[in-house]
Design an enzyme around this catalytic site. Structure first.
Site, PDB file in Angstrom:
ATOM      1  N   THR A  28     -35.356 -31.843 -17.326  1.00  0.00           N
ATOM      2  CA  THR A  28     -34.160 -32.537 -16.824  1.00  0.00           C
ATOM      3  C   THR A  28     -34.088 -32.502 -15.299  1.00  0.00           C
ATOM      4  O   THR A  28     -33.938 -33.536 -14.638  1.00  0.00           O
ATOM      5  CB  THR A  28     -32.909 -31.849 -17.407  1.00  0.00           C
ATOM      6  OG1 THR A  28     -33.067 -31.810 -18.810  1.00  0.00           O
ATOM      7  CG2 THR A  28     -31.646 -32.591 -17.052  1.00  0.00           C
ATOM      8  N   ALA A  48     -35.369 -35.355   7.274  1.00  0.00           N
ATOM      9  CA  ALA A  48     -36.438 -34.335   7.330  1.00  0.00           C
ATOM     10  C   ALA A  48     -37.370 -34.558   8.511  1.00  0.00           C
ATOM     11  O   ALA A  48     -38.021 -33.632   8.987  1.00  0.00           O
ATOM     12  CB  ALA A  48     -37.239 -34.356   6.026  1.00  0.00           C
ATOM     13  N   ALA A  58     -47.065 -30.575 -12.856  1.00  0.00           N
ATOM     14  CA  ALA A  58     -47.656 -29.833 -13.971  1.00  0.00           C
ATOM     15  C   ALA A  58     -46.615 -29.720 -15.072  1.00  0.00           C
ATOM     16  O   ALA A  58     -45.479 -29.309 -14.821  1.00  0.00           O
ATOM     17  CB  ALA A  58     -48.082 -28.443 -13.506  1.00  0.00           C
ATOM     18  N   ARG A  66     -45.973 -38.361 -17.521  1.00  0.00           N
ATOM     19  CA  ARG A  66     -46.438 -39.668 -16.991  1.00  0.00           C
ATOM     20  C   ARG A  66     -45.378 -40.741 -17.201  1.00  0.00           C
ATOM     21  O   ARG A  66     -45.144 -41.574 -16.332  1.00  0.00           O
ATOM     22  CB  ARG A  66     -47.739 -40.085 -17.684  1.00  0.00           C
ATOM     23  CG  ARG A  66     -48.927 -39.345 -17.139  1.00  0.00           C
ATOM     24  CD  ARG A  66     -50.271 -40.017 -17.411  1.00  0.00           C
ATOM     25  NE  ARG A  66     -51.314 -39.158 -16.850  1.00  0.00           N
ATOM     26  CZ  ARG A  66     -51.892 -38.168 -17.528  1.00  0.00           C
ATOM     27  NH1 ARG A  66     -51.566 -37.944 -18.784  1.00  0.00           N
ATOM     28  NH2 ARG A  66     -52.804 -37.407 -16.937  1.00  0.00           N
ATOM     29  N   GLY A 153     -25.736 -24.815  -9.276  1.00  0.00           N
ATOM     30  CA  GLY A 153     -26.320 -26.164  -9.278  1.00  0.00           C
ATOM     31  C   GLY A 153     -26.189 -26.894  -7.961  1.00  0.00           C
ATOM     32  O   GLY A 153     -26.788 -26.516  -6.956  1.00  0.00           O
ATOM     33  N   GLY A 206     -23.924 -31.069 -27.023  1.00  0.00           N
ATOM     34  CA  GLY A 206     -25.041 -30.829 -26.104  1.00  0.00           C
ATOM     35  C   GLY A 206     -24.619 -30.082 -24.845  1.00  0.00           C
ATOM     36  O   GLY A 206     -25.404 -29.933 -23.909  1.00  0.00           O
ATOM     37  N   GLU A 209     -26.435 -24.618 -25.261  1.00  0.00           N
ATOM     38  CA  GLU A 209     -27.797 -24.533 -25.788  1.00  0.00           C
ATOM     39  C   GLU A 209     -27.757 -24.132 -27.267  1.00  0.00           C
ATOM     40  O   GLU A 209     -26.791 -23.503 -27.719  1.00  0.00           O
ATOM     41  CB  GLU A 209     -28.568 -23.427 -25.050  1.00  0.00           C
ATOM     42  CG  GLU A 209     -28.555 -23.531 -23.556  1.00  0.00           C
ATOM     43  CD  GLU A 209     -29.678 -24.402 -23.021  1.00  0.00           C
ATOM     44  OE1 GLU A 209     -30.574 -24.753 -23.805  1.00  0.00           O
ATOM     45  OE2 GLU A 209     -29.641 -24.730 -21.833  1.00  0.00           O
ATOM     46  N   ASP A 220     -26.335 -15.329 -17.556  1.00  0.00           N
ATOM     47  CA  ASP A 220     -26.614 -16.367 -16.560  1.00  0.00           C
ATOM     48  C   ASP A 220     -25.698 -16.192 -15.337  1.00  0.00           C
ATOM     49  O   ASP A 220     -26.151 -16.243 -14.189  1.00  0.00           O
ATOM     50  CB  ASP A 220     -26.409 -17.746 -17.216  1.00  0.00           C
ATOM     51  CG  ASP A 220     -26.555 -18.888 -16.233  1.00  0.00           C
ATOM     52  OD1 ASP A 220     -27.689 -19.202 -15.844  1.00  0.00           O
ATOM     53  OD2 ASP A 220     -25.513 -19.459 -15.835  1.00  0.00           O
ATOM     54  N   LYS A 224     -26.588 -15.125 -11.265  1.00  0.00           N
ATOM     55  CA  LYS A 224     -26.133 -15.878 -10.084  1.00  0.00           C
ATOM     56  C   LYS A 224     -25.314 -14.996  -9.146  1.00  0.00           C
ATOM     57  O   LYS A 224     -25.496 -15.053  -7.921  1.00  0.00           O
ATOM     58  CB  LYS A 224     -25.322 -17.095 -10.538  1.00  0.00           C
ATOM     59  CG  LYS A 224     -26.164 -18.127 -11.295  1.00  0.00           C
ATOM     60  CD  LYS A 224     -25.290 -19.147 -12.009  1.00  0.00           C
ATOM     61  CE  LYS A 224     -26.108 -20.155 -12.793  1.00  0.00           C
ATOM     62  NZ  LYS A 224     -25.316 -20.937 -13.740  1.00  0.00           N
TER      63      LYS A 224
HETATM   64  N1  HSE Z   1     -26.440 -22.895 -18.335  1.00  0.00           N
HETATM   65  C1  HSE Z   1     -25.811 -22.912 -17.063  1.00  0.00           C
HETATM   66  C2  HSE Z   1     -24.347 -23.260 -17.201  1.00  0.00           C
HETATM   67  C3  HSE Z   1     -26.433 -23.863 -16.076  1.00  0.00           C
HETATM   68  O1  HSE Z   1     -23.859 -23.456 -18.309  1.00  0.00           O
HETATM   69  O2  HSE Z   1     -23.678 -23.319 -16.184  1.00  0.00           O
HETATM   70  C4  HSE Z   1     -27.733 -23.373 -15.553  1.00  0.00           C
HETATM   71  O3  HSE Z   1     -27.578 -22.129 -14.940  1.00  0.00           O
END
Ligand code: HSE
Length: 455
Positions: A28, A48, A58, A66, A153, A206, A209, A220, A224
């Site tokens: 994504t 820049a 990769a 592709r 983000g 969605g 996860e 998570d 951070k």
């Molecule tokens: N899964 C994280 C969130 C985003 O729900 O904020 C990526 O760190």
């Protein structure tokens, strides 16, 4: 579609050839990065001073890679399933790591650094757990490791902490830095639904996860806030010392009672400077409903920073998603591009402070944290119960801010008592709770949620 923004150009600085980027992982965020670089190539090159060109991608799924790149660009972009061939490629200047996790990603990042490549990564887990090793390797090789996309983000909070607020002694940071849990909490409050019901809905939509553990258990967010703590206070990253609690056992009842008392419950990542150490913690937190941050709803993120000179500042935006995260990845690419020729000793340090000037302030154990508390107690509806509870709190030097007692229903012999305390040290609160739970009139374990006034 090509992503080259180099070549013939009307601006003088772009006489330099384009910077060649190797992209590891085109999911994504990788696809978002590719698209934004392509769409905004003119603006980006103007900023820049030279082109930024994805020269290699990769990904294990080369057919999908592709098709994302587009038929027209596959001559210009080498697509491979061998990420090590990209990090060792002498024509690549900067490696963008978007694989995630700390297995293969760690090996690739270290290998890229060993080959003298600058690294841009969105990988919070990798930096929170292995950051010290990665930054040491990068210093040795004189390369940059940029990670704006790793925290919140698209919000440029790393840049703000590391550069914009560089005059300040940072006092504390409190952030809603996980969109999944903020979405779930917002839905629980709006609809009065249980955690389990909203999680299921979030997975169907969605937003969450299939395996939501890292998000709902606060891991998570802890990654951070660990990174922000290091940059704010000039300490090594110390994820293993963070106190982490998620939202999976949070009850809709407590969200309701909090609301009646004028508070919202948010999953906050908090890091605070204290005299003898640093608080580093993630947990559900009551915050006054009138605070700006209490009104950050749905999957949005917000980070509140208090500095001694600037006072309160708040940063709000999308903490995930293809293009918001790409926005941060590309900002890092531009930063790296601008300072490619700068002497490594004159670049902005990875963790904002000069490596020989890092502080050795310890991370405080949770028992030493200072907080106010929300306590919900299930009690027998008898005279003297509240008096017994308040006596125990007074003995522990814990001052009460508010009390709410639910009227027992018809024929009911038990009820809920909700207490808000003033700030105390957590171990004092633990001891008081143990004594309260030992009362014969208190019929179940206490629910305890930390409360932060953020003032
Ligand atoms: N899964 C994280 C969130 C985003 O729900 O904020 C990526 O760190």
């Amino acid at each position: 579609m090509t992503v080259s923004s180099g070549g013939a150009s009307s601006f003088g600085a772009s006489r330099l050839g384009p910077v060649h980027v190797g992209l590891l992982g085109i999911g994504t965020v990788g696809a978002g990065t590719f698209n934004v670089l392509s769409r905004n190539q003119h603006e980006i090159t103007r900023r820049a001073g030279r082109g930024i060109e994805i020269a290699a991608v990769a990904d294990l799924d080369t057919a999908r890679a592709r098709s994302l790149i587009g038929e027209g660009a596959t001559d210009a972009v080498r697509v491979t399933d061998d990420a090590f061939s990209v990090v060792r490629d002498p024509t690549i200047d900067v490696v963008v790591e978007l694989i995630g996790g700390y297995g293969i990603a760690l090996k690739l990042v270290l290998e890229a650094i060993a080959h003298g490549k600058h690294v841009v990564t969105a990988n919070k887990a990798l930096l929170a757990v292995h950051g010290n090793e990665i930054f040491a390797a990068a210093r040795e090789k004189g390369v940059m490791v940029a990670f704006e996309a790793a925290v919140a983000g698209g919000i440029p909070i790393i840049k703000a902490l590391r550069e914009g607020l560089t005059a300040n002694r940072i006092d504390w940071i409190a952030g809603i830095i996980n969109g999944t849990t903020n979405f779930i909490l917002s839905e629980m409050r709006d609809k009065g639904s249980s955690f389990e019901a909203v999680l299921k809905e979030a997975q169907q939509l969605g937003y969450a996860e299939a395996d939501p553990t890292f998000d709902i258990e606060g891991i998570d967010a802890a990654h951070k806030v660990t990174i922000m703590s290091a940059i704010a206070f000039g300490i090594p990253v110390q994820f293993e010392r963070a106190h982490v609690e998620g939202i999976s056992s949070l009850q809709a009842t407590d969200i309701r009672y909090a609301e009646q008392l004028g508070y919202r419950i948010k999953l906050l990542g908090i890091t605070r400077r204290r005299e003898h150490g640093i608080e580093l913690r993630v947990h559900p937190t009551l915050i006054p409903a009138r605070r700006l941050i209490a009104n950050v709803e749905g999957a949005m993120n917000a980070v509140w920073v208090k500095g001694d000179a600037v006072g309160h500042t708040m940063y709000y935006g999308k903490g995930a998603g293809a293009e918001p995260t790409a926005s941060a990845v590309i900002a890092d690419l531009v930063d790296v591009t601008r300072t490619l020729t700068v002497d490594p000793g004159n670049r902005v340090p990875h963790l904002a402070f000069q490596p020989d000037a890092m502080a050795d302030l310890p991370i405080l154990p949770i028992s030493e944290v200072e907080s106010a508390y929300y306590l919900r107690l299930r009690v027998a509806d008898e005279p003297g119960v509240l008096a017994d509870i308040t006596r125990i709190l007074a003995d522990a030097q814990i001052s009460i801010d508010a009390v709410l007692q639910r009227e027992p229903g018809e024929g009911e012999h038990q009820t809920d008592i909700i207490l808000l305390t003033h700030v105390t040290v957590e171990k004092q609160c633990d001891q008081a709770i143990a004594r309260i739970e030992a009362l014969s009139t208190v019929v179940s374990k206490a629910t305890r949620i930390r409360l932060e006034d953020l003032n």
